[in-house]
Design a protein around this motif. Sequence first.
Motif, PDB file in Angstrom:
ATOM      1  N   ASN A 149       0.827  -1.204   0.000  1.00 28.86           N
ATOM      2  CA  ASN A 149       0.000   0.000   0.000  1.00 28.86           C
ATOM      3  C   ASN A 149       0.867   1.263   0.000  1.00 28.86           C
ATOM      4  O   ASN A 149       1.182   1.805   1.051  1.00 28.86           O
ATOM      5  CB  ASN A 149      -0.923  -0.023   1.227  1.00 28.86           C
ATOM      6  CG  ASN A 149      -1.890   1.132   1.293  1.00 28.86           C
ATOM      7  OD1 ASN A 149      -2.480   1.385   2.325  1.00 28.86           O
ATOM      8  ND2 ASN A 149      -2.096   1.858   0.188  1.00 28.86           N
ATOM      9  N   SER A 151       1.426   5.302  -0.613  1.00 30.10           N
ATOM     10  CA  SER A 151       0.535   6.460  -0.467  1.00 30.10           C
ATOM     11  C   SER A 151       1.340   7.741  -0.555  1.00 30.10           C
ATOM     12  O   SER A 151       2.569   7.757  -0.374  1.00 30.10           O
ATOM     13  CB  SER A 151      -0.220   6.399   0.868  1.00 30.10           C
ATOM     14  OG  SER A 151       0.680   6.301   1.960  1.00 30.10           O
ATOM     15  N   ARG A 167      -3.957   0.259  -3.340  1.00 31.51           N
ATOM     16  CA  ARG A 167      -3.983  -1.048  -2.677  1.00 31.51           C
ATOM     17  C   ARG A 167      -3.694  -2.139  -3.714  1.00 31.51           C
ATOM     18  O   ARG A 167      -4.450  -2.302  -4.677  1.00 31.51           O
ATOM     19  CB  ARG A 167      -5.340  -1.320  -2.038  1.00 31.51           C
ATOM     20  CG  ARG A 167      -5.847  -0.236  -1.126  1.00 31.51           C
ATOM     21  CD  ARG A 167      -7.126  -0.664  -0.426  1.00 31.51           C
ATOM     22  NE  ARG A 167      -6.854  -1.719   0.545  1.00 31.51           N
ATOM     23  CZ  ARG A 167      -7.791  -2.384   1.211  1.00 31.51           C
ATOM     24  NH1 ARG A 167      -9.071  -2.142   0.960  1.00 31.51           N
ATOM     25  NH2 ARG A 167      -7.467  -3.294   2.093  1.00 31.51           N
ATOM     26  N   ASN A 196      -7.130   3.910  -1.433  1.00 33.96           N
ATOM     27  CA  ASN A 196      -7.530   4.446  -0.140  1.00 33.96           C
ATOM     28  C   ASN A 196      -7.354   5.960  -0.135  1.00 33.96           C
ATOM     29  O   ASN A 196      -6.500   6.515  -0.849  1.00 33.96           O
ATOM     30  CB  ASN A 196      -6.742   3.810   1.008  1.00 33.96           C
ATOM     31  CG  ASN A 196      -5.255   4.082   0.946  1.00 33.96           C
ATOM     32  OD1 ASN A 196      -4.557   3.498   0.113  1.00 33.96           O
ATOM     33  ND2 ASN A 196      -4.771   4.949   1.813  1.00 33.96           N
ATOM     34  N   THR A 212     -11.052   8.494   6.990  1.00 36.48           N
ATOM     35  CA  THR A 212     -10.310   7.632   6.068  1.00 36.48           C
ATOM     36  C   THR A 212     -11.255   6.655   5.394  1.00 36.48           C
ATOM     37  O   THR A 212     -12.286   6.260   5.961  1.00 36.48           O
ATOM     38  CB  THR A 212      -9.196   6.839   6.790  1.00 36.48           C
ATOM     39  OG1 THR A 212      -9.784   5.885   7.686  1.00 36.48           O
ATOM     40  CG2 THR A 212      -8.280   7.769   7.558  1.00 36.48           C
ATOM     41  N   TYR A 213     -10.893   6.248   4.178  1.00 45.60           N
ATOM     42  CA  TYR A 213     -11.723   5.322   3.409  1.00 45.60           C
ATOM     43  C   TYR A 213     -10.806   4.368   2.653  1.00 45.60           C
ATOM     44  O   TYR A 213      -9.851   4.783   2.001  1.00 45.60           O
ATOM     45  CB  TYR A 213     -12.607   6.076   2.421  1.00 45.60           C
ATOM     46  CG  TYR A 213     -13.457   5.178   1.552  1.00 45.60           C
ATOM     47  CD1 TYR A 213     -14.620   4.610   2.052  1.00 45.60           C
ATOM     48  CD2 TYR A 213     -13.080   4.881   0.239  1.00 45.60           C
ATOM     49  CE1 TYR A 213     -15.408   3.778   1.271  1.00 45.60           C
ATOM     50  CE2 TYR A 213     -13.861   4.042  -0.551  1.00 45.60           C
ATOM     51  CZ  TYR A 213     -15.022   3.497  -0.034  1.00 45.60           C
ATOM     52  OH  TYR A 213     -15.788   2.665  -0.803  1.00 45.60           O
ATOM     53  N   ARG A 214     -11.117   3.079   2.761  1.00 45.16           N
ATOM     54  CA  ARG A 214     -10.415   2.055   1.992  1.00 45.16           C
ATOM     55  C   ARG A 214     -11.439   1.385   1.083  1.00 45.16           C
ATOM     56  O   ARG A 214     -12.493   0.932   1.539  1.00 45.16           O
ATOM     57  CB  ARG A 214      -9.739   1.035   2.904  1.00 45.16           C
ATOM     58  CG  ARG A 214      -8.843   1.660   3.958  1.00 45.16           C
ATOM     59  CD  ARG A 214      -8.015   0.621   4.689  1.00 45.16           C
ATOM     60  NE  ARG A 214      -6.955   0.117   3.853  1.00 45.16           N
ATOM     61  CZ  ARG A 214      -5.787   0.744   3.650  1.00 45.16           C
ATOM     62  NH1 ARG A 214      -5.553   1.918   4.219  1.00 45.16           N
ATOM     63  NH2 ARG A 214      -4.870   0.218   2.870  1.00 45.16           N
ATOM     64  N   SER A 215     -11.144   1.303  -0.194  1.00 45.47           N
ATOM     65  CA  SER A 215     -12.099   0.761  -1.161  1.00 45.47           C
ATOM     66  C   SER A 215     -12.223  -0.754  -1.031  1.00 45.47           C
ATOM     67  O   SER A 215     -11.339  -1.436  -0.504  1.00 45.47           O
ATOM     68  CB  SER A 215     -11.654   1.105  -2.583  1.00 45.47           C
ATOM     69  OG  SER A 215     -10.538   0.301  -2.953  1.00 45.47           O
TER      70      SER A 215
END
Length: 413
Positions: A149, A151, A167, A196, A212-215
């Motif tokens: 991951n 970023s 990701r 993310n 926060t957001y993780r697909s």
Amino acid sequence: MRNITLFLMLGSTLFAGGYKIPETSLNSVALSSANVAHAFGADAAYYNPANMAFMRDENIVEADFMYIGLSDVGYKGSYTTAFGTTTGYDIESKKENFFVPSLHYVSQNISGVRFGLSVVSPAGLSKRWDSAPAIYSAEEFTLKTVEVNPSVAFAVGDKAAIAVGLRAIYSEGIVKSTSAIASRDMDGDSIDFGYNLALSCKPTSELDLALTYRSKVDLSLKGDAALSYRDVTNVFGGGASSVYASQSSASVSVPVPALLNIAAAYTFATKTTMEFVYERNYWHSYRELDFNYGSGVNPATNIVFGAPIAKNWKDTNVFRLGITQKLDKLTLMGGLVIDETPAPTSTIGFELPDSDSVSVSFGTRYQINEKINIGLGALYSMRDERAVSNSAINGEFEDSNVLIISSALEYKF
């Protein structure tokens, strides 16, 4: 299944509600994963990469090594076969022990941008039984994952920052099942992608806010299966049974659900930080478990093992609380998490006898010098007994508790 030589081919295991694994660092273990808004270590690269923009201008790397122990799950009750036969059972699954490494890195400021990288296991399960009726569907049910991951984060003014990440998840799966009339030995792997996002705000020096957001990532495993089927039609008439064996390609898709975190942390004058995290897991995407096989498989075998298995999981809420106390060279941490299971009673099976849980955790870090600190943490998850009554199972699962012990070395340069 192809051998994986990378040491990060993790022995992933069932832990969180469903098969998601939220603990991938020392801080996440010690704080029950309530380390989102106030994540300012190397693991910020995974839990809230936007916070990298607020960190000191230095490189930080952390290596974690985690032990996960699963108790043997007990089942007491009856089981009804496809032929309508109902029998009582008192059985236990095998105990599971795993050692799981992970890695987190945050770069120094490079032209106003911070880069992060985490290598973790975001999901997995391992459930093995050696007794009927569990072996009919879950003699072994294993999913292993490794996520890479990367970023990038940058500040938006003095009080806000945003981040975006990619990701890339490698997964491996094994499914084994055995009954009097059929058996299956299947394995496969895949590489799948998602993204993310993170947003951090610091309205004051004491208050940290984060979103926060993780697909969702669909693990599209493909591999091979050895299948056999015993035609017992003639046996009941006094004749001999026929055995059909076949080798086939095989595939199955399993989702790693989308995840939303809303977090707030406040640091008091005593250097005590309290953080609350509301987590929403979008498990509704797991509607069914559908194994697909290639041509040449005996039609009866395909009926036994190829029919879609309904799951119909629901979205769940998780509530996390973490407390951090900074002293001179010592940092103390503790946490609490209340976690819901996404699995409805109607679709519970032996491969994943999940239930609601409450977990408590604690840990500590010690600053050896300006560059190095070490730490140790533990989390114990107490899972509720689960009464199940559906078309096949009528009984109770119990004693599915989990112990995690994590150690870490962090280095700044």
